[in-house]
Design an enzyme around this catalytic site. Structure first.
Site, PDB file in Angstrom:
ATOM      1  N   GLN A  28      43.610  78.638  -5.147  1.00 30.79           N
ATOM      2  CA  GLN A  28      43.626  77.389  -5.925  1.00 30.79           C
ATOM      3  C   GLN A  28      44.939  77.332  -6.718  1.00 30.79           C
ATOM      4  OE1 GLN A  28      39.911  76.619  -8.094  1.00 30.79           O
ATOM      5  NE2 GLN A  28      38.974  78.292  -6.947  1.00 30.79           N
ATOM      6  N   LYS A  32      46.698  75.453  13.736  1.00 30.45           N
ATOM      7  CA  LYS A  32      45.266  75.166  13.621  1.00 30.45           C
ATOM      8  C   LYS A  32      45.035  73.910  12.799  1.00 30.45           C
ATOM      9  CE  LYS A  32      44.327  77.837   9.420  1.00 30.45           C
ATOM     10  NZ  LYS A  32      43.616  78.946   8.792  1.00 30.45           N
ATOM     11  N   ARG A  89      41.751  72.156  10.525  1.00 33.13           N
ATOM     12  CA  ARG A  89      40.442  72.476   9.963  1.00 33.13           C
ATOM     13  C   ARG A  89      39.558  71.234   9.907  1.00 33.13           C
ATOM     14  NH1 ARG A  89      39.594  77.412   7.730  1.00 33.13           N
ATOM     15  NH2 ARG A  89      41.379  78.652   7.013  1.00 33.13           N
ATOM     16  N   ASP A  99      48.412  88.540   8.195  1.00 33.32           N
ATOM     17  CA  ASP A  99      47.959  87.560   7.213  1.00 33.32           C
ATOM     18  C   ASP A  99      47.898  88.221   5.842  1.00 33.32           C
ATOM     19  OD1 ASP A  99      47.196  85.075   6.345  1.00 33.32           O
ATOM     20  OD2 ASP A  99      45.369  84.957   7.533  1.00 33.32           O
ATOM     21  N   THR A 122      39.435  82.223  11.275  1.00 30.68           N
ATOM     22  CA  THR A 122      40.766  81.961  11.822  1.00 30.68           C
ATOM     23  C   THR A 122      41.273  83.128  12.648  1.00 30.68           C
ATOM     24  OG1 THR A 122      41.347  80.498   9.978  1.00 30.68           O
ATOM     25  CG2 THR A 122      43.166  81.452  11.226  1.00 30.68           C
TER      26      THR A 122
END
Length: 313
Positions: free
Chosen positions: A99, A194, A196, A220, A228
């Site tokens: 966030q 990708k 979503r 990652d 994912t």
């Protein structure tokens, strides 16, 4: 270790296993801290030895539940009221980091709120690792030492001696990190594009690059539900990859993640021990300790030495 004995290391409940390894590397005892829990779920923190005039290092990752963050805040407050000279928050995994901005109207910026809470509690420094977004460092008005898990992950990948190696990013957002790994290892980079449907649900994914007859390592920063990374692994295997592995800094592994990894085409998935994991849930998971990296950083902070000089990349 330094001759300076004016520092002390303490730990919250959730990250004690890592704090003990850090202290072992530093050659110092883990400080005595008591957390008293009440029947209504409230808890209180007290130091069981004097910390007056000391540089204290408080080790606590802030992964769910929010009790871990609250423990750290109370540890900071208690240290401030006990007249510690400096209060250094050692946060191997910084929660709420996803966030980091307003990506739609009327949402909170949780990473900034947590930074404000830690600052208001009284920290003098933050030592953390692989933030989800680098700009979170700017949310603090105190020094932030941002470490990288590449210090343990890259040597492990090199020890595998994989031929025809390809580094892959599971999404465009992680391409910078994956590209850095690929440059260091001298191998090609592959991207996954990708889309979503909603949070934690992938609508579609395509591979950009060649993985046929290659040993692929997906890079990652964290794995949460593993949707994912397992989808990327399965698509790459279908595209002709010889083997597919994954590595990430933080082992969030929530909900169906362990089962997804176990049933996927992944040979193994490698994390650091910034978050604890029960290996009975998935034997494909491997964790590398970052205790020595954090211990060396603490030593350098104490001795006013360069932090960046210890980075591999």
């Amino acid at each position: 270790m330094s001759a300076n004995k004016n520092y002390m290391v303490f730990s919250g409940t959730a990250t004690k296993y890592l704090a003990e390894r850090i202290c072992q590397s530093l050659g110092c005892p883990l400080g005595e801290l008591q957390i008293t829990r009440f029947s209504d779920g409230e808890f209180a923190v007290s130091y069981e030895e004097s910390i007056r005039g000391r540089d204290v290092f408080l080790v606590q990752s802030t992964f769910p539940s929010s009790d871990n963050l609250m423990e750290l805040l109370l540890m900071i407050d208690a240290a401030k009221r006990a007249s510690a000279r400096t209060i250094n928050a050692v946060i191997p995994y910084f929660g709420w980091a996803r966030q980091d901005r307003k990506d739609k109207p009327r949402v909170s910026i949780g990473a900034k709120l947590v930074a404000d809470l830690l600052s208001a509690a009284g920290i003098n420094r933050v030592i953390t690792m692989d933030l989800h977004a680098d700009q979170i460092q700017g949310f603090f008005d105190v020094p932030v030492d941002h470490l990288y898990a590449s210090g343990v992950i890259l040597p492990y990948l090199q020890s595998l001696h994989l031929k025809d190696l390809v580094i892959a990013s599971p999404d465009v957002g992680g391409s910078k990190r994956a590209n850095t790994y690929a440059k260091y290892l001298g191998c090609p980079l592959v991207l996954c594009n990708k889309t979503r449907a909603r949070a934690n649900v992938i609508a579609s994914m395509q591979i950009i690059g060649d993985v046929k007859d290659k040993n692929v390592v997906i890079v990652d920063d964290m794995v949460d539900t593993a949707g994912t990374i397992t989808k990327a692994a399965d698509i790459m295997k279908e595209a002709g990859a010889k083997t597919v592995r994954a590595c990430a800094s933080h082992c969030v592994m929530s909900g169906p993640a362990s089962q997804r990894v176990q049933e996927s085409a992944l040979e193994e998935i490698v994390f650091t021990d910034s978050i604890p994991y029960d290996f009975n849930r998935c034997p494909k998971v491997k964790q590398l300790s970052v205790a020595d990296i954090f211990a060396e950083t603490i030593r350098r902070v104490i001795n006013n030495e360069s932090i960046s000089s210890q980075y591999i990349i």
